[in-house]
Design a protein around this motif. Structure first.
Motif, PDB file in Angstrom:
ATOM      1  N   CYS A  52       0.683  -1.084   0.262  1.00 30.11           N
ATOM      2  CA  CYS A  52       0.331  -0.102   0.476  1.00 30.11           C
ATOM      3  C   CYS A  52       0.822   1.076   0.179  1.00 30.11           C
ATOM      4  O   CYS A  52       2.201   1.272   0.934  1.00 30.11           O
ATOM      5  N   TYR A  56      -2.368   3.947  -4.275  1.00 29.17           N
ATOM      6  CA  TYR A  56      -3.715   3.312  -3.824  1.00 29.17           C
ATOM      7  C   TYR A  56      -4.094   4.160  -2.703  1.00 29.17           C
ATOM      8  O   TYR A  56      -5.647   4.011  -2.792  1.00 29.17           O
ATOM      9  N   VAL A  60      -8.845   4.502  -4.188  1.00 23.44           N
ATOM     10  CA  VAL A  60      -9.647   4.307  -2.779  1.00 23.44           C
ATOM     11  C   VAL A  60     -10.496   5.464  -2.599  1.00 23.44           C
ATOM     12  O   VAL A  60     -11.589   5.617  -2.976  1.00 23.44           O
ATOM     13  N   ILE A  65     -11.156   1.933  -6.672  1.00 25.45           N
ATOM     14  CA  ILE A  65     -11.376   0.891  -5.641  1.00 25.45           C
ATOM     15  C   ILE A  65     -12.677   0.525  -5.553  1.00 25.45           C
ATOM     16  O   ILE A  65     -12.839   0.808  -4.050  1.00 25.45           O
ATOM     17  N   CYS A  67     -13.857  -2.200  -4.177  1.00 23.12           N
ATOM     18  CA  CYS A  67     -14.258  -3.470  -3.770  1.00 23.12           C
ATOM     19  C   CYS A  67     -12.575  -3.650  -3.357  1.00 23.12           C
ATOM     20  O   CYS A  67     -12.240  -3.838  -4.697  1.00 23.12           O
ATOM     21  N   PRO A  68     -11.797  -3.706  -2.725  1.00 20.45           N
ATOM     22  CA  PRO A  68     -10.700  -4.228  -2.021  1.00 20.45           C
ATOM     23  C   PRO A  68     -11.140  -5.438  -3.217  1.00 20.45           C
ATOM     24  O   PRO A  68     -11.387  -5.841  -2.446  1.00 20.45           O
ATOM     25  N   ASN A  69      -8.968  -5.908  -2.854  1.00 24.03           N
ATOM     26  CA  ASN A  69      -9.226  -7.707  -2.969  1.00 24.03           C
ATOM     27  C   ASN A  69      -8.832  -8.245  -1.337  1.00 24.03           C
ATOM     28  O   ASN A  69      -8.957  -7.315  -1.017  1.00 24.03           O
ATOM     29  N   TYR A  72      -6.404  -6.770   0.660  1.00 23.57           N
ATOM     30  CA  TYR A  72      -6.447  -5.354   1.367  1.00 23.57           C
ATOM     31  C   TYR A  72      -7.853  -5.629   2.503  1.00 23.57           C
ATOM     32  O   TYR A  72      -8.067  -4.925   3.636  1.00 23.57           O
ATOM     33  N   GLU A  73      -9.488  -6.684   2.357  1.00 24.55           N
ATOM     34  CA  GLU A  73     -10.132  -6.975   3.026  1.00 24.55           C
ATOM     35  C   GLU A  73      -9.629  -7.102   4.176  1.00 24.55           C
ATOM     36  O   GLU A  73     -10.479  -6.272   5.110  1.00 24.55           O
ATOM     37  N   THR A 116     -12.743  -2.891  -9.976  1.00 26.58           N
ATOM     38  CA  THR A 116     -12.453  -2.243  -9.775  1.00 26.58           C
ATOM     39  C   THR A 116     -13.613  -1.348 -10.567  1.00 26.58           C
ATOM     40  O   THR A 116     -14.749  -1.916 -10.546  1.00 26.58           O
ATOM     41  N   GLU A 133      -3.056  -5.518  -6.816  1.00 27.87           N
ATOM     42  CA  GLU A 133      -4.088  -4.971  -5.608  1.00 27.87           C
ATOM     43  C   GLU A 133      -5.407  -5.336  -6.305  1.00 27.87           C
ATOM     44  O   GLU A 133      -6.488  -4.651  -6.010  1.00 27.87           O
ATOM     45  N   THR A 134      -5.579  -5.083  -8.096  1.00 29.78           N
ATOM     46  CA  THR A 134      -7.018  -5.698  -7.833  1.00 29.78           C
ATOM     47  C   THR A 134      -7.693  -7.033  -8.593  1.00 29.78           C
ATOM     48  O   THR A 134      -8.682  -7.420  -8.523  1.00 29.78           O
TER      49      THR A 134
END
Length: 476
Positions: A52, A56, A60, A65, A67-69, A72-73, A116, A133-134
């Protein structure tokens, strides 16, 4: 695999992303860079690894983005316990699963699902930051990180980088590269850095040369858009430096010199000051290790000249340390001390948004470790041991290779400083880490420590260390 049925040749009109005001409020008074650092710390607390940065966080908050992967969630829910993703301003995962952002120059049927905002910017001003990140995380890759050895992890990590990238790696003709290919190159750089942090260079170098060849094959194919070409040049240059570092750390100095020179040439062709500073930085480190201290000083000074315009005090701090290492090699204690003082002053100015992504390794532990190396080169074993001990203590536990490196430095300094029992204990701690770390640099340091300790075999713990060290398998 059957392709999806297309019901209309007209693209769906894009909706502008909706800013995530909730997430912005949660950041509070912290800068994007400070918040990104907090995200990385939270990830380490739960055993996750995310790269991060301020960019990034900005994506957000801008709503790019939705919804994060999954990685990250987990981090965000750890940071804000008791909240769901929707409480953090994200869209429900079910509403975005399988959608992706269209990127210019990319053909249908050759991509992975993104999580994304489904937008398209025809002007190319609004590009997605990073592939890793996606994409949804790969369970196969994750298991390889957790349980595999260096070669297993490298094999899992270097594959599946995208159709054009894989075609280039296999030597097949490729279409003109687009943004997705840039993502693949940038992701390869991140994966190599992550693997090196955890496992060291020896098991990775030969495998990492394949994505490097692929990156330069994509450059030769020629991107249609200048922004894509510039990013591809930068990514290929960073990849050359990463592969060069693997060669450097595994004792292949001639290969490393070649890769760093390739990165430097790429930087100068495109006027990329950040890449040029990075290439000179690594060249200075290599020159010091290869016994060319005057070249190390010159390369570090060249890096500082080009890096000054980038606005990163932390970068200039690291470059001052590279210069200090060269002065130490020349036995110039005054020059070394002056560079060390400058490095400390610059470091204390703190982080900024201008800090390059590749400098994520550079914290207080690395500062202490590099200073330890300088004092060791100057023969001040007591001071060297003090800084090496601090480095090992301060290092984040995820950076296994660096913990082993600093502890090996400590063992050598203690041995040469006349404290054989403490040196043997430190050496034992390094040996405990060698099932996770493969680094010729560390093994060479341990071998030197063992030679110094031979006359002290009767000291407490020394014979045990020497016997265990002697039983190590010899690397080719």
């Amino acid at each position: 695999m059957a392709s999806s049925k297309v019901t209309s040749s007209q693209p769906t009109p894009a909706r502008p992303p909706r800013p995530n005001l909730v997430f912005r409020e949660l950041r509070g008074q912290r800068s994007p860079a400070e918040f990104a650092a907090a995200v990385r710390r939270a990830a380490r607390e739960i055993g996750e690894r995310v790269c991060c940065d301020a960019r990034y966080v900005g994506r957000v908050e801008a709503g790019e983005i939705r919804c994060p992967n999954y990685a990250y969630e987990r981090v965000f829910l750890h940071m804000f316990p008791g909240r769901a993703l929707t409480d953090l301003g994200f869209a429900p995962r079910a509403s975005v699963r399988g959608r992706r952002a269209q990127v210019p120059g990319e053909t249908h049927g050759s991509h992975e699902p993104y999580e994304t905002q489904n937008t398209h910017d025809p002007l190319g001003h609004h590009e997605i930051h990073a592939l890793h990140e996606t994409y949804e995380e790969s369970d196969v890759l994750r298991r390889a990180f957790m349980t595999g050895g260096g070669a297993t992890v490298a094999a899992a990590s270097m594959g599946q980088m995208g159709p054009a990238f894989d075609a280039a790696a296999a030597g097949r003709p490729v279409r003109r590269p687009g943004t997705s290919d840039v993502y693949a190159v940038e992701e390869a750089v991140r994966r190599i850095r992550l693997l090196d942090d955890r496992h060291g260079a020896d098991g990775l170098y030969r495998r990492a040369s394949t994505p490097l060849r692929a990156a330069y094959a994509l450059l030769d194919a020629g991107a249609t858009r200048q922004t894509t070409a510039d990013r591809l040049h930068s990514g290929a240059g960073e990849l050359a430096i990463s592969v060069g570092w693997l060669a450097h750390d595994s004792g292949r100095f001639d290969d490393a010199r070649s890769h760093y020179a390739e990165a430097l040439a790429t930087a100068r062709m495109t006027g990329d000051d950040g890449l040029e500073a990075h290439a000179f930085c690594n060249s200075a480190f290599l020159a010091r290790d290869a016994g060319r201290p005057r070249e190390a000083v010159r390369a570090a000074q060249a890096a500082q000249r080009v890096g000054r315009s980038l606005g990163s005090a932390r970068l200039m701090s690291l470059l001052a340390l590279r210069e200090a290492g060269g002065w130490a090699g020349l036995a110039d204690r005054t020059g070394c001390e002056q560079a060390l003082v400058r490095a400390q002053i610059l470091y204390e100015r703190g982080r900024s948004d201008a800090d390059p992504e590749w400098m994520s390794f550079y914290g207080e532990a690395e500062l202490e470790g590099l200073e330890a190396q300088c004092w060791s080169t100057l023969g001040d074993w007591t001071r060297a041991a003090r800084h090496a001990r601090r480095a090992a203590h301060l290092q984040d536990p995820h950076f296994t290779r660096n913990i082993a490196l600093y502890t090996a430095e400590l063992a050598d300094d203690l041995a040469r400083g006349g404290r054989p029992d403490e040196a043997a204990a430190a050496g034992m701690r390094v040996l405990d880490l060698l099932d996770q770390v493969q680094s010729s640099r560390i093994q060479t340091m341990l071998a030197g420590t063992a030679r110094v300790l031979l006359p002290h075999r009767r000291a407490s713990g020394v014979s045990g260390f020497l016997e265990r060290h002697a039983s190590l398998p010899r690397t080719a």
